[in-house]
Design an enzyme around this catalytic site. Structure first.
Site, PDB file in Angstrom:
ATOM      1  N   ARG A   1       0.834  -1.209   0.000  1.00  0.00           N
ATOM      2  CA  ARG A   1       0.000   0.000   0.000  1.00  0.00           C
ATOM      3  C   ARG A   1       0.870   1.261   0.000  1.00  0.00           C
ATOM      4  NH1 ARG A   1      -2.875   3.052   4.249  1.00  0.00           N
ATOM      5  NH2 ARG A   1      -4.816   3.905   3.383  1.00  0.00           N
TER       6      ARG A   1
ATOM      7  N   ASP B   1       2.612   6.018  -2.643  1.00  0.00           N
ATOM      8  CA  ASP B   1       3.739   6.875  -2.984  1.00  0.00           C
ATOM      9  C   ASP B   1       3.783   7.136  -4.486  1.00  0.00           C
ATOM     10  OD1 ASP B   1       6.263   8.305  -2.500  1.00  0.00           O
ATOM     11  OD2 ASP B   1       7.166   6.629  -3.590  1.00  0.00           O
TER      12      ASP B   1
ATOM     13  N   VAL C   1       1.249   9.523  -6.263  1.00  0.00           N
ATOM     14  CA  VAL C   1       1.335  10.951  -5.938  1.00  0.00           C
ATOM     15  C   VAL C   1       2.764  11.429  -6.205  1.00  0.00           C
ATOM     16  CG1 VAL C   1       1.098  12.692  -4.131  1.00  0.00           C
ATOM     17  CG2 VAL C   1      -0.439  10.708  -4.164  1.00  0.00           C
TER      18      VAL C   1
ATOM     19  N   GLY D   1       4.750  10.621  -8.339  1.00  0.00           N
ATOM     20  CA  GLY D   1       5.618   9.575  -8.863  1.00  0.00           C
ATOM     21  C   GLY D   1       6.343   8.838  -7.758  1.00  0.00           C
TER      22      GLY D   1
ATOM     23  N   ASP E   1       8.920   8.572  -5.733  1.00  0.00           N
ATOM     24  CA  ASP E   1      10.061   9.348  -5.248  1.00  0.00           C
ATOM     25  C   ASP E   1      10.198   9.305  -3.733  1.00  0.00           C
ATOM     26  OD1 ASP E   1       7.904  10.875  -4.504  1.00  0.00           O
ATOM     27  OD2 ASP E   1       8.723  12.781  -5.208  1.00  0.00           O
TER      28      ASP E   1
ATOM     29  N   SER F   1       8.286  10.341  -1.578  1.00  0.00           N
ATOM     30  CA  SER F   1       7.784  11.549  -0.911  1.00  0.00           C
ATOM     31  C   SER F   1       6.817  11.201   0.209  1.00  0.00           C
ATOM     32  CB  SER F   1       7.111  12.486  -1.925  1.00  0.00           C
ATOM     33  OG  SER F   1       6.076  11.816  -2.634  1.00  0.00           O
TER      34      SER F   1
ATOM     35  N   ASN G   1      -4.217   8.692   4.092  1.00  0.00           N
ATOM     36  CA  ASN G   1      -2.997   8.178   4.718  1.00  0.00           C
ATOM     37  C   ASN G   1      -2.953   8.332   6.237  1.00  0.00           C
ATOM     38  OD1 ASN G   1      -1.876   7.546   2.170  1.00  0.00           O
ATOM     39  ND2 ASN G   1      -1.110   9.650   1.933  1.00  0.00           N
TER      40      ASN G   1
ATOM     41  N   PRO H   1      -7.288   7.200  -5.502  1.00  0.00           N
ATOM     42  CA  PRO H   1      -8.612   6.578  -5.638  1.00  0.00           C
ATOM     43  C   PRO H   1      -9.199   6.342  -4.246  1.00  0.00           C
ATOM     44  CG  PRO H   1      -7.007   5.489  -7.061  1.00  0.00           C
ATOM     45  CD  PRO H   1      -6.229   6.415  -6.182  1.00  0.00           C
TER      46      PRO H   1
ATOM     47  N   HIS I   1      -6.183  -5.989  -2.699  1.00  0.00           N
ATOM     48  CA  HIS I   1      -7.187  -5.945  -1.638  1.00  0.00           C
ATOM     49  C   HIS I   1      -7.533  -7.350  -1.134  1.00  0.00           C
ATOM     50  CE1 HIS I   1      -8.883  -1.659  -2.618  1.00  0.00           C
ATOM     51  NE2 HIS I   1      -7.664  -1.652  -2.134  1.00  0.00           N
TER      52      HIS I   1
ATOM     53  N   ASP J   1      -3.642 -13.401  -3.224  1.00  0.00           N
ATOM     54  CA  ASP J   1      -4.063 -14.381  -4.218  1.00  0.00           C
ATOM     55  C   ASP J   1      -5.283 -13.882  -4.977  1.00  0.00           C
ATOM     56  OD1 ASP J   1      -6.162 -14.639  -2.416  1.00  0.00           O
ATOM     57  OD2 ASP J   1      -5.398 -16.498  -1.539  1.00  0.00           O
TER      58      ASP J   1
END
Length: 327
Positions: free
Chosen positions: A66, A71, A74, A76, A78, A80, A100, A167, A197, A255
């Site tokens: 996740r 990361d 948002v 790319g 990097d 961040s 987050n 999303p 998920h 799976d």
């Protein structure tokens, strides 16, 4: 030849060199075995660190995967997302965003791998690459399959809450498709990556709208009634801060059970249920439900594409000494 002409030619030559340099920097590709000579044990150190953590707590695999998605989606890939909020600063980081805040898991594992790498290969391996390797290794531990992922990413120097566009659990299919396509990912990537998920947990509050407040105070009719009853026991209306498994059948296994659950209307989020709202995505769901090998192949390929989004390479960004703070 006049001084004016000579000066012009020198200026033109310099401009050509600078343009060529910029183009070269912009096109610096990620590559397999990027650390082969500069830090040969880099991937093994990350693998060992992740293996210890996930063996002790399988749920950490879901957290790391996740982290990687949140990361890369948002700014790319990097790292961040790993930058901690700065106390006393008016600006908030990506970690403060609603998607987050209070739900990120596994950052300490990335920090542990980074600390070990700084001892062996100081100032060499980026946090962005460590996260990419860790997501791959987590997939292998809880899913039983792996993939090669190129490296050479560098770390960004900024993290801003206002950049976070992820999303949401309540997104409809059109919204999901647009968000993925805007990133250069396909609809098939969307369906394949949603299979993540099949592991991990979610705060009950994220499913409350389907359980208790659908069209006012009802239950979403697209939920299997038996499944809805089970969820209500796990997520009582007055205890929505609790958590529940995303997949009740194989909660610690990455799976294709997710797709089988989806066909039975036993998935947590509206955004999951949305995948059967069109013939194209529904057909892909059926393929993955019946063919785990096809899903694993597509999931692996989508993770590699995800890991290539808007990366910093060459001399862009930096190699952080600690993943939570810029140098």
């Amino acid at each position: 030849m006049s001084r004016v002409v000579i000066g012009f030619l020198k200026f033109t030559l310099l401009a050509i060199i600078l343009v060529a340099f910029d183009a070269s920097e912009a096109q610096t590709p990620l590559k397999m075995g990027f650390y082969k000579t500069t830090c040969p044990t880099a991937e093994q150190i990350v693998r060992d660190t992740v293996n210890r953590a996930v063996t002790a707590n399988p749920g950490m695999a879901a957290g790391i995967i996740r982290l990687f998605f949140h990361d890369c989606f948002v700014r790319g890939c990097d790292a961040s997302l790993l930058l901690k909020p700065v106390r006393g600063s008016e600006g908030k980081s990506e970690q403060d965003a609603g998607a987050n805040a209070g739900t990120l898991r596994g950052m300490e594992i990335i920090d542990q791998a980074k600390a070990r790498l700084e001892v062996v290969c100081p100032n060499t391996v980026s946090c962005a690459d460590i996260l990419a390797f860790a997501a791959r290794d987590s997939t292998n531990i809880v899913g039983g399959f792996s993939y090669d992922i190129p490296s050479g990413r560098r770390d960004g120097r900024a993290s801003n809450i206002n950049d976070v566009r992820l999303p949401s659990p309540g997104s409809d299919l059109d919204t999901l498709k647009k968000e993925f396509m805007d990133k250069g990912l396909s609809v098939r990537d969307l369906v394949a990556l949603s299979g993540a998920h099949s592991i991990g947990r979610a705060v009950c509050n994220f499913v409350a709208s389907r359980l208790y407040f659908f069209n006012g105070n009802g239950t979403d009719p697209s939920l299997d009634p038996e499944y809805a009853t089970t969820l209500k026991k796990k997520c009582p209306k007055n205890q929505l801060s609790r958590t529940t498994e995303l997949d009740l059948v194989t909660p610690n296994r990455l799976d294709n059970q997710y797709y089988r659950n989806l066909k039975k209307q036993r998935v947590l989020f509206s955004s999951d249920e949305a995948l059967v709202d069109s013939t194209i995505t529904a057909a892909t769901v059926t393929i993955y439900a019946n063919n785990p090998i096809a899903w694993k192949k597509d999931f692996a390929a989508a993770m590699v594409r995800l890991g290539s989004l808007d990366v910093l390479t060459g001399t862009k960004g930096e190699i952080r000494k600690k993943c939570g703070v810029v140098n």
